[in-house]
Structures are given as structure tokens and as C-alpha cells.
Design a protein around this motif. Sequence first.
Motif: not given
Length: 152
Positions: A79-81, A109-116, A143-150
Motif C-alpha cells: 500500500x501507500x503511506x 518507492x518514492x513519488x519520483x520513482x526512485x526505489x530503496x 518532507x512528508x512524502x507518500x511512499x509505496x511500500x512493497x
Amino acid sequence: MMMRALFLVSLSLALAGCSVFEKDAAPANPQMATEFAPAVSTTALGAAGHAPAALDKTSDAEKAAALSAPVASGERALGKAVVALGPPAEAGIWVQSVLISAPGQGRVVAPNGQALAVELRPGSGGALMSLSAYQALGLPLTDLPEMTIYGP
């Protein structure tokens, strides 16, 4: 003449009523306050604070490896958080969220598409992400970015 007399009588009654209200009014010279809040001592953040780089114990090599980690087979989107900066003293590259049911390895995955690649930590309340993860992704610490968590 009669009208004038009625007017004077009603005026005198009205003025007499005003004196009743004046008795309930506050005194003309109120006392000054005698209670004060206790003094508070503060310091500027620069004087006693620490730079983010001083708190980040994750090496540049570890961050680079997390940024270039391949996508694990069988992972799914949890999901996203919206994440906030977690406690800066907690070392490592991690994310904590109610979306995560068990500790393990995953990625964000950050809003800019970068994955970590990150350590997944179950949480309660708002989602948090480590200082090292913020810095690896190049995110401003406020910042309070919305991250997609896998995860698995």
C-alpha cells in the motif's frame, strides 16, 4: 407640560437604575497580577543540536547498495503511506507502518520513482522512515512524502 413631567420622571428612573449596575462593575483600580509562569530555559538548535550527518551511521556504500538492490521475486505492494522522519538515532535503512504485519525485507518507492531496499517494521499510528532512508533518497528531512511500500 404633562409630557415634560412624564419625560423627567422616566429619565430619573432610568438614571436611578444605572447606579444598580455600577455597583456590580469592576473596581476602578484593579490589582496587578501576582502570579507568573515559571521561567523556561531554552537553547538554540545550533548550540546543542546535531547535524543530520552526525546522526546517520549508515555508510554511503550501504545506501548505494540499497538503492541498486534488485526487485525481489514474489514481492507485492502493501500500500501507500505518507511517511515522516523517524527517530534519527535509530540506525539503519527502515520503514515502519501499519501496512507491515511482520518484520522482514522489502522496498519503498518514492513519488519520483526512485526505489530503496529497506527493513520492514510493523508499526502503529503514522508511518515513519529512517534518517538514512531519507538521505539515500535525497528527500528533505521536513518532507512528508507518500511512499509505496512493497513486501513479501
